[in-house]
Design a protein around this motif. Structure first.
Motif, mmCIF file in Angstrom:
data_model
loop_
_atom_site.group_PDB
_atom_site.id
_atom_site.type_symbol
_atom_site.label_atom_id
_atom_site.label_comp_id
_atom_site.label_asym_id
_atom_site.label_seq_id
_atom_site.Cartn_x
_atom_site.Cartn_y
_atom_site.Cartn_z
ATOM 1 N N ALA A 1 32.082 17.648 3.568
ATOM 2 C CA ALA A 1 32.845 16.456 3.942
ATOM 3 C C ALA A 1 34.356 16.681 3.875
ATOM 4 O O ALA A 1 35.114 15.820 4.311
ATOM 5 N N ARG A 2 34.777 17.809 3.333
ATOM 6 C CA ARG A 2 36.207 18.080 3.171
ATOM 7 C C ARG A 2 36.681 19.257 4.017
ATOM 8 O O ARG A 2 37.719 19.852 3.746
ATOM 9 N N ILE A 3 35.921 19.609 5.043
ATOM 10 C CA ILE A 3 36.283 20.761 5.863
ATOM 11 C C ILE A 3 37.527 20.459 6.696
ATOM 12 O O ILE A 3 37.566 19.480 7.451
ATOM 13 N N ALA A 4 38.541 21.303 6.547
ATOM 14 C CA ALA A 4 39.790 21.208 7.301
ATOM 15 C C ALA A 4 40.564 22.491 7.049
ATOM 16 O O ALA A 4 40.419 23.106 5.985
ATOM 17 N N PRO A 5 41.374 22.944 8.022
ATOM 18 C CA PRO A 5 42.120 24.187 7.810
ATOM 19 C C PRO A 5 43.179 24.043 6.723
ATOM 20 O O PRO A 5 43.909 23.065 6.679
ATOM 21 N N ARG A 6 43.238 25.068 5.861
ATOM 22 C CA ARG A 6 44.228 25.111 4.785
ATOM 23 C C ARG A 6 44.773 26.530 4.715
ATOM 24 O O ARG A 6 44.110 27.434 4.224
ATOM 25 N N ASP A 7 45.995 26.711 5.212
ATOM 26 C CA ASP A 7 46.608 28.054 5.268
ATOM 27 C C ASP A 7 45.689 29.048 5.965
ATOM 28 O O ASP A 7 45.515 30.187 5.521
ATOM 29 N N LEU A 8 45.092 28.617 7.047
ATOM 30 C CA LEU A 8 44.200 29.479 7.822
ATOM 31 C C LEU A 8 45.024 30.556 8.527
ATOM 32 O O LEU A 8 45.909 30.237 9.331
ATOM 33 N N PRO A 9 44.775 31.846 8.261
ATOM 34 C CA PRO A 9 45.582 32.897 8.893
ATOM 35 C C PRO A 9 45.293 33.029 10.392
ATOM 36 O O PRO A 9 44.163 33.323 10.786
ATOM 37 N N VAL A 10 46.333 32.793 11.194
ATOM 38 C CA VAL A 10 46.209 32.814 12.652
ATOM 39 C C VAL A 10 47.433 33.525 13.222
ATOM 40 O O VAL A 10 48.544 33.399 12.689
ATOM 41 N N GLY A 11 47.235 34.274 14.300
ATOM 42 C CA GLY A 11 48.331 34.989 14.934
ATOM 43 C C GLY A 11 48.873 34.263 16.150
ATOM 44 O O GLY A 11 48.177 33.474 16.791
ATOM 45 N N VAL A 12 50.138 34.536 16.468
ATOM 46 C CA VAL A 12 50.781 34.051 17.699
ATOM 47 C C VAL A 12 51.411 35.252 18.381
ATOM 48 O O VAL A 12 52.186 35.991 17.773
ATOM 49 N N VAL A 13 51.057 35.458 19.657
ATOM 50 C CA VAL A 13 51.568 36.597 20.424
ATOM 51 C C VAL A 13 52.563 36.076 21.445
ATOM 52 O O VAL A 13 52.184 35.488 22.454
ATOM 53 N N SER A 14 53.829 36.273 21.185
ATOM 54 C CA SER A 14 54.888 35.912 22.136
ATOM 55 C C SER A 14 56.221 36.040 21.434
ATOM 56 O O SER A 14 56.343 35.713 20.262
ATOM 57 N N ASP A 15 57.198 36.542 22.153
ATOM 58 C CA ASP A 15 58.545 36.616 21.588
ATOM 59 C C ASP A 15 59.503 35.702 22.344
ATOM 60 O O ASP A 15 60.715 35.791 22.186
#
Length: 351
Positions: free
Chosen positions: A38-52
């Motif tokens: 019941a408490r599932i939600a992203p918390r500091d989920l490591p994700v990348g961003v590709v773009s400068d």
């Protein structure tokens, strides 16, 4: 066998105790399994961003504003760097951003729930007229496209570890300690082979290195069973209950097997990954899909629990041996009642 602790109470009190303890235990067990879901939600989920460029900055800013604290963003210069990070289990996925489109790199094998989450978030952040496409960099096995087999196997694996401990340490009661440890290791290895034959050989849900997958299963089973067997050997039948409660009702629901540790509240997520069910499931993901990347910390956790179980078993047997020796120790003849009686009789004869 120790006597039933409730026997000393009258029947009405026994019924009262059972009417309180059993419902409370079952209620807490249900809460342990349902509360994290019941408490599932992203918390500091490591994700990348590709773009400068500004497009990437826009997406990064949008991710931060959409759900503050939800994502731990990592910037990568190109597609290849982002894919390597996903393969190494540094991030769960990445967003490749251009002014016209957003491509979401996901890894269903790492977590189908996170893969779906990243796709949904990209659609919200990109906005029209940007086009969103999804590329599954590390997909689940064709035999387990939704990772349902993988998720389903872990709970019986945890229960199997507890059953293994009860059979070896309680029902059969191998003695001495080396024989019990050998039995736990052998049965864990054989059981892991049987599980692998079913899950991969029959269902095709565990690709990757065969030896690595088998080793992950065997180490997980041994850590589970050795811990419970050690507690049982050290403190008696109550140790079985303590080990089962710890692994089944704490370790299992907090392992984030069907989601990801970063989707659970941080405190229970950390606890779950420091216990055999969480460490074992993540180790198996690493060996089956990621070439062993990210496995080291999970191996350390499982080995630590295994060592605890081994030490507990050795110490439990040592204490049992001391108790047995104390019960059967022969008193010195000079201090025995027989010697005192003979001395007394001799004094009577002399007189």
């Amino acid at each position: 066998m120790p006597s039933n602790p409730l026997v000393k109470h009258p029947p009405w009190r026994q019924l009262l105790i059972a009417s309180v303890v059993v419902p409370v235990a079952i209620t807490l067990a249900v809460m342990a399994f349902t509360w994290p879901a019941a408490r599932i939600a992203p918390r500091d989920l490591p994700v990348g961003v590709v773009s400068d460029g500004p497009a990437g900055e826009k997406v990064a800013l949008g991710l931060g504003q959409t759900q503050p604290g939800a994502f731990d963003l990592h910037l990568y210069p190109d597609d290849a760097a982002a894919r390597r990070a996903i393969d190494d289990r540094d991030v769960y996925g990445a967003f490749e951003v251009t002014p016209e489109s957003v491509t979401v790199l996901t890894a269903t094998a790492a977590s189908p729930a996170v893969a779906q989450l990243l796709t949904t978030v990209a659609q919200k952040v990109a906005g029209p007229p940007a086009r969103v496409t999804t590329v599954d960099v590390v997909p689940s096995s064709p035999g387990d496209a939704r990772s349902s087999v993988f998720s389903s196997m872990m709970s019986p694996l945890v229960l199997g570890g507890e059953i293994l401990a009860v059979v070896v340490a309680v029902l059969i009661g191998f003695r001495p300690a080396p024989r019990q440890l050998l039995a736990l290791g052998l049965v864990s290895a054989v059981t892991a082979g049987g599980v692998y034959l079913v899950v991969q050989g029959y269902l095709g849900a565990l690709p990757g290195n065969r030896l690595g997958d088998w080793g992950a299963l065997a180490l997980t089973l041994f850590a589970l069973s050795a811990t419970t067997a050690g507690l049982a050997t050290l403190i008696g039948p109550g140790g079985v209950a303590a080990g089962a409660a710890l692994m089944v009702f704490v370790g299992n629901p907090f392992a984030a097997i069907t989601s990801a540790p970063e989707l659970l509240p941080k405190a229970v997520a950390r606890l779950g990954q420091l216990m055999p069910p969480g460490a074992g499931s993540n180790l198996l993901r690493s060996t089956a899909y990621f070439g062993g990347h990210g496995a080291a910390i999970h191996v350390v956790v499982l080995v630590a629990w295994s060592v605890f179980g081994i030490v507990a078993i050795i110490e439990g047997h040592r204490r049992a041996a001391l108790r047995h020796a104390a019960r059967h120790r022969v008193e010195p003849f000079e201090d025995s009642p027989l010697h005192e009686a003979l001395v007394h009789d001799s004094h009577l004869l002399e007189s």
